[in-house]
Scaffold this motif. Structure first.
Motif, short mmCIF file in Angstrom:
data_model
loop_
_atom_site.label_atom_id
_atom_site.label_comp_id
_atom_site.label_asym_id
_atom_site.label_seq_id
_atom_site.Cartn_x
_atom_site.Cartn_y
_atom_site.Cartn_z
N LEU A 256 -10.48 24.38 -0.74
CA LEU A 256 -11.44 23.36 -1.16
C LEU A 256 -11.55 23.30 -2.69
O LEU A 256 -11.76 22.23 -3.26
CB LEU A 256 -12.82 23.65 -0.55
N ALA B 139 -8.98 21.05 -4.16
CA ALA B 139 -9.17 19.62 -3.89
C ALA B 139 -10.50 19.10 -4.41
O ALA B 139 -10.93 18.01 -4.04
CB ALA B 139 -9.06 19.38 -2.39
N SER B 140 -11.17 19.87 -5.28
CA SER B 140 -12.46 19.44 -5.82
C SER B 140 -12.69 20.08 -7.17
O SER B 140 -11.98 21.01 -7.55
CB SER B 140 -13.58 19.82 -4.86
N ALA C 298 -14.96 15.48 -5.02
CA ALA C 298 -13.96 15.85 -4.02
C ALA C 298 -12.85 14.82 -4.04
O ALA C 298 -13.09 13.64 -4.29
CB ALA C 298 -14.59 15.92 -2.64
N VAL D 211 -12.58 16.60 2.43
CA VAL D 211 -13.03 17.69 1.55
C VAL D 211 -14.51 17.50 1.23
O VAL D 211 -15.29 18.46 1.24
CB VAL D 211 -12.18 17.74 0.25
N LYS E 162 -16.67 18.64 4.19
CA LYS E 162 -16.75 20.10 4.29
C LYS E 162 -17.64 20.67 3.19
O LYS E 162 -18.44 21.59 3.43
CB LYS E 162 -15.34 20.71 4.23
#
Length: 145
Positions: free
Chosen positions: A40, A43-44, A58, A63, A66
């Motif tokens: 994560l 991707a963020s 995100a 993503v 989550k």
């Protein structure tokens, strides 16, 4: 010169608030990467911190979903690590795709250019760094026939 700039940035009349906020964001980004699961975190990223809320961007909806589920845990962990954090806001902000960088193409040297570079090489001292560089260029360069 660098000292003058740093004094201006840290001064109350300069951009002191901006520099302090930037430092806070760098520290916060490091804490965030320690806390969040690696997949994560890739991707963020931390986008901002305002009113005791951390704003995270995100790269896609999955993503973001989550991270929204983990928001209370993230806020709690950040608070434990010394940041006044009451909430975590997650927004989808797609990162621009990096355009594929084309491989460099080798452009051939014309016969005249090759001759002129060879003449330059011959006119330079034997142990010259420039001579070595010109020799390397001539060795690597494709020649136009």
């Amino acid at each position: 010169m660098a000292d003058l700039l740093l004094n201006y940035l840290e001064g109350t009349e300069g951009a002191g608030k901006v520099l302090a906020h930037a430092r806070l964001l760098v520290k916060l980004a490091g804490l965030y990467q320690e806390i969040v699961p690696a997949h994560l975190g890739e991707a963020s990223c931390v986008a901002n911190y305002k009113s005791r809320a951390v704003v995270i961007h995100a790269s896609n909806g999955a993503v973001a979903t989550k991270l929204r589920q983990l928001a209370p845990t993230l806020a709690n962990e950040l608070s434990k690590r010394g940041l006044e954090c009451t909430s975590v806001l997650v927004k989808v902000q797609a990162r621009p795709e990096h355009a594929a960088i084309p491989a460099p193409t080798q452009k051939p040297l014309s016969a005249r250019t090759s001759q002129e570079l060879a003449a330059l090489r011959d006119s330079l001292p034997a142990l010259s760094g420039l001579r070595t560089a010109v020799e390397g260029l001539l060795a690597r360069a494709a020649r136009q026939e």
